[in-house]
Design a protein around this motif. Sequence first.
Motif, PDB file in Angstrom:
ATOM      1  N   VAL A   1      67.415  87.535  61.878  1.00 49.89           N
ATOM      2  CA  VAL A   1      68.204  86.300  61.870  1.00 49.89           C
ATOM      3  C   VAL A   1      69.674  86.537  61.561  1.00 49.89           C
ATOM      4  O   VAL A   1      70.477  85.590  61.599  1.00 49.89           O
ATOM      5  CB  VAL A   1      67.619  85.272  60.859  1.00 49.89           C
ATOM      6  CG1 VAL A   1      66.142  85.030  61.141  1.00 49.89           C
ATOM      7  CG2 VAL A   1      67.851  85.692  59.427  1.00 49.89           C
ATOM      8  N   LYS A   2      70.046  87.771  61.267  1.00 53.58           N
ATOM      9  CA  LYS A   2      71.444  88.065  60.951  1.00 53.58           C
ATOM     10  C   LYS A   2      72.356  87.652  62.087  1.00 53.58           C
ATOM     11  O   LYS A   2      72.074  87.916  63.254  1.00 53.58           O
ATOM     12  CB  LYS A   2      71.613  89.557  60.675  1.00 53.58           C
ATOM     13  CG  LYS A   2      71.212  89.987  59.287  1.00 53.58           C
ATOM     14  CD  LYS A   2      71.440  91.480  59.091  1.00 53.58           C
ATOM     15  CE  LYS A   2      70.986  91.926  57.712  1.00 53.58           C
ATOM     16  NZ  LYS A   2      71.108  93.393  57.544  1.00 53.58           N
ATOM     17  N   GLY A   3      73.451  87.001  61.725  1.00 56.19           N
ATOM     18  CA  GLY A   3      74.408  86.550  62.720  1.00 56.19           C
ATOM     19  C   GLY A   3      74.069  85.213  63.339  1.00 56.19           C
ATOM     20  O   GLY A   3      74.897  84.632  64.054  1.00 56.19           O
ATOM     21  N   ARG A   4      72.878  84.713  63.084  1.00 59.17           N
ATOM     22  CA  ARG A   4      72.471  83.418  63.636  1.00 59.17           C
ATOM     23  C   ARG A   4      72.201  82.379  62.549  1.00 59.17           C
ATOM     24  O   ARG A   4      72.451  81.192  62.749  1.00 59.17           O
ATOM     25  CB  ARG A   4      71.211  83.592  64.493  1.00 59.17           C
ATOM     26  CG  ARG A   4      71.369  84.536  65.669  1.00 59.17           C
ATOM     27  CD  ARG A   4      70.145  84.510  66.567  1.00 59.17           C
ATOM     28  NE  ARG A   4      68.931  84.942  65.887  1.00 59.17           N
ATOM     29  CZ  ARG A   4      67.826  84.191  65.780  1.00 59.17           C
ATOM     30  NH1 ARG A   4      67.802  82.980  66.321  1.00 59.17           N
ATOM     31  NH2 ARG A   4      66.757  84.657  65.164  1.00 59.17           N
ATOM     32  N   PHE A   5      71.669  82.820  61.422  1.00 56.56           N
ATOM     33  CA  PHE A   5      71.317  81.915  60.321  1.00 56.56           C
ATOM     34  C   PHE A   5      72.300  82.100  59.173  1.00 56.56           C
ATOM     35  O   PHE A   5      72.778  83.211  58.920  1.00 56.56           O
ATOM     36  CB  PHE A   5      69.907  82.206  59.815  1.00 56.56           C
ATOM     37  CG  PHE A   5      68.790  81.847  60.748  1.00 56.56           C
ATOM     38  CD1 PHE A   5      69.017  81.500  62.069  1.00 56.56           C
ATOM     39  CD2 PHE A   5      67.484  81.844  60.291  1.00 56.56           C
ATOM     40  CE1 PHE A   5      67.985  81.175  62.926  1.00 56.56           C
ATOM     41  CE2 PHE A   5      66.431  81.523  61.117  1.00 56.56           C
ATOM     42  CZ  PHE A   5      66.682  81.184  62.447  1.00 56.56           C
ATOM     43  N   THR A   6      72.551  81.010  58.449  1.00 62.63           N
ATOM     44  CA  THR A   6      73.404  81.054  57.271  1.00 62.63           C
ATOM     45  C   THR A   6      72.755  80.268  56.138  1.00 62.63           C
ATOM     46  O   THR A   6      72.414  79.095  56.313  1.00 62.63           O
ATOM     47  CB  THR A   6      74.789  80.455  57.558  1.00 62.63           C
ATOM     48  OG1 THR A   6      75.406  81.160  58.639  1.00 62.63           O
ATOM     49  CG2 THR A   6      75.687  80.550  56.334  1.00 62.63           C
ATOM     50  N   ILE A   7      72.585  80.924  55.009  1.00 63.96           N
ATOM     51  CA  ILE A   7      72.044  80.260  53.828  1.00 63.96           C
ATOM     52  C   ILE A   7      73.197  79.884  52.909  1.00 63.96           C
ATOM     53  O   ILE A   7      74.175  80.624  52.783  1.00 63.96           O
ATOM     54  CB  ILE A   7      71.018  81.151  53.095  1.00 63.96           C
ATOM     55  CG1 ILE A   7      70.304  80.376  51.985  1.00 63.96           C
ATOM     56  CG2 ILE A   7      71.666  82.415  52.555  1.00 63.96           C
ATOM     57  CD1 ILE A   7      69.136  81.139  51.362  1.00 63.96           C
ATOM     58  N   SER A   8      73.079  78.723  52.290  1.00 62.61           N
ATOM     59  CA  SER A   8      74.102  78.279  51.347  1.00 62.61           C
ATOM     60  C   SER A   8      73.438  77.380  50.315  1.00 62.61           C
ATOM     61  O   SER A   8      72.291  76.963  50.493  1.00 62.61           O
ATOM     62  CB  SER A   8      75.235  77.538  52.064  1.00 62.61           C
ATOM     63  OG  SER A   8      74.740  76.380  52.718  1.00 62.61           O
TER      64      SER A   8
END
Length: 123
Positions: free
Chosen positions: A63-70
Amino acid sequence: VQLQASGGGLVQPGGSLRLSCAASGRTFSSYVMGWFRQAPGKERRFVAAINWRGNSIYYADSVKGRFTISRDNAKNTVYLQMNNLKPEDTAIYYCAADRSSVVRTTPSVYNYWGQGTQVTVSS
């Protein structure tokens, strides 16, 4: 700590979704928060995790580069922004809380789990 995940749904390939996980409890801000997913017939797998400050973040390679956790500690909420979704992202997504201060990727170390939200990527 009780966790409530939301935001799942049906989306076409290439589309986006944002998952939210609302937590109860005064100690939310001190916990590592993680997202995991489980596809039919498969084990629950790590997606992303973030420490309480938001300065230590890990992603699964898939998921790197597509998903962002915050996270927003004032709102007791953690988010997962998912872009460029693929059919292989289809799964039930779970949020989880770990009392440790160190970001970890193994599901068994997480202490609290939400109920899951279904994400389906299909045309």
